[in-house]
Write an enzyme that holds these catalytic residues in place. Structure first.
Site, PDB file in Angstrom:
ATOM      1  N   ASP A  63       2.287  11.626  18.543  1.00  0.00           N
ATOM      2  CA  ASP A  63       1.859  10.243  18.343  1.00  0.00           C
ATOM      3  C   ASP A  63       0.490  10.272  17.684  1.00  0.00           C
ATOM      4  OD1 ASP A  63       1.024   7.616  18.471  1.00  0.00           O
ATOM      5  OD2 ASP A  63       1.538   7.327  20.574  1.00  0.00           O
ATOM      6  N   VAL A  64       0.397   9.840  16.440  1.00  0.00           N
ATOM      7  CA  VAL A  64      -0.866   9.942  15.705  1.00  0.00           C
ATOM      8  C   VAL A  64      -1.945   9.029  16.265  1.00  0.00           C
ATOM      9  CG1 VAL A  64       0.187  10.730  13.552  1.00  0.00           C
ATOM     10  CG2 VAL A  64      -0.089   8.267  13.960  1.00  0.00           C
ATOM     11  N   ASN A  90       1.325   8.541   6.393  1.00  0.00           N
ATOM     12  CA  ASN A  90       2.359   7.551   6.088  1.00  0.00           C
ATOM     13  C   ASN A  90       2.759   6.709   7.290  1.00  0.00           C
ATOM     14  OD1 ASN A  90       4.820   6.463   4.534  1.00  0.00           O
ATOM     15  ND2 ASN A  90       5.769   7.499   6.278  1.00  0.00           N
ATOM     16  N   SER A 141      -0.478  -0.285   1.199  1.00  0.00           N
ATOM     17  CA  SER A 141       0.488  -1.327   0.858  1.00  0.00           C
ATOM     18  C   SER A 141      -0.187  -2.291  -0.108  1.00  0.00           C
ATOM     19  CB  SER A 141       0.922  -2.087   2.116  1.00  0.00           C
ATOM     20  OG  SER A 141       1.669  -3.243   1.780  1.00  0.00           O
ATOM     21  N   TYR A 154      -1.080  -7.077   9.950  1.00  0.00           N
ATOM     22  CA  TYR A 154      -0.655  -5.966   9.086  1.00  0.00           C
ATOM     23  C   TYR A 154      -1.538  -5.881   7.848  1.00  0.00           C
ATOM     24  CZ  TYR A 154       2.284  -3.126   6.026  1.00  0.00           C
ATOM     25  OH  TYR A 154       2.753  -2.159   5.181  1.00  0.00           O
ATOM     26  N   LYS A 158      -3.939  -2.642   6.706  1.00  0.00           N
ATOM     27  CA  LYS A 158      -3.810  -1.958   5.422  1.00  0.00           C
ATOM     28  C   LYS A 158      -5.060  -2.142   4.564  1.00  0.00           C
ATOM     29  CE  LYS A 158       0.149   0.031   5.939  1.00  0.00           C
ATOM     30  NZ  LYS A 158       0.261   1.507   5.984  1.00  0.00           N
TER      31      LYS A 158
END
Length: 261
Positions: A63-64, A90, A141, A154, A158
């Site tokens: 789990d990053v 990613n 993104s 979100y 990003k």
């Protein structure tokens, strides 16, 4: 037991599906030893199974968003394979909602994965990348460059990735390179293929805005990631490449002249 790897080693986070899986396959085809990092072993093993014949693809469950876990992962990769040349950040989560309506759990999930995960993985990989003058490629993104409706949290995460890329390119440019790709809508899941099937109302709205008239395939994003990681991009640092079919070249208007006939 560690071994000295003759081929370069790439770590791809979120490698179980979509862009991550396509990127892992592209690096494998280019001769890398590829470590597939993600939270779900089944999908990681499926990515490895579907890779090019004879490729070195290794599933590594982690789990990053957990600093201790991701640090142990990067150290473990370098110990096992003798080096770490490329980190592709990613792993990401997109949950819709306005700033007013997004639930707190969804908000925190995106912050943990999209911001903490990228920051922690980059921090953990730095000593190993520095040793070989390697590189980081962040997968952002177009929503981090321009913003999208109903994606407030979100978009925020990003956008943070954009400036993390910039800052690390400045701070570490004499040691490693740090760049980013920013995909537009990409057919990374069957759900997207279904809702964007040619002839559907959403498809018609989408192609009206994208000059190339179609969504991206995951392999097309992976190709740009591979370019940024490779020697032909050796003097690129702090670069942001939209992989969006020309979407961000527009000021946002539809083609008024075409509509006028």
């Amino acid at each position: 037991m560690s071994r000295q790897n003759s081929s370069p080693v790439a770590v791809v986070t979120g490698a179980g599906t979509g862009i991550g899986a396509a990127t892992a396959h592209r690096f494998a085809a280019d001769g890398y030893t590829v470590v597939l990092v993600g939270r779900t072993e089944v999908t990681l093993r499926q990515t490895a199974k579907e890779g090019p014949e004879g490729a070195e693809l290794h599933a590594w469950v982690a789990d990053v968003s957990d600093l201790a876990v991701v640090t142990a992962t990067m150290d473990g990769v370098a110990e096992r394979f003798g080096r770490l040349d490329v980190l592709v950040n990613n792993a990401g989560v997109a949950i819709p909602g306005t700033a007013e309506r997004i639930d707190l759990d969804s908000y925190r999930t995106m912050v943990r994965t999209n911001i903490d995960g990228t920051f922690f993985a980059s921090r953990a990989a730095l000593p190993h990348l520095r040793a070989v003058r390697g590189c980081i490629v962040n997968v952002g993104s177009v929503a981090g460059l321009r913003g999208e409706w109903n994606q407030a949290a979100y978009n925020m995460t990003k956008g943070a990735l954009v400036n993390l890329t910039n800052s690390m390119a400045l701070d570490h440019g004499r040691e490693i390179r740090v760049n980013a790709v920013h995909p537009g809508v990409t057919l990374s899941r069957q759900l997207l293929r279904d809702v964007l099937a040619e002839g559907t109302p959403l498809y018609e709205r989408f192609v009206d805005r994208v000059p190339m008239g179609r969504p991206a395939e995951s392999a097309e994003v992976a190709a740009v990631i591979a370019f940024l990681a490779g020697p032909d991009a050796g003097y690129l640092n702090g670069v942001h490449i939209p992989v969006d079919g020309g979407l961000t070249a527009s000021d946002g208007q539809t083609d008024l002249y075409r509509m006028a006939g």
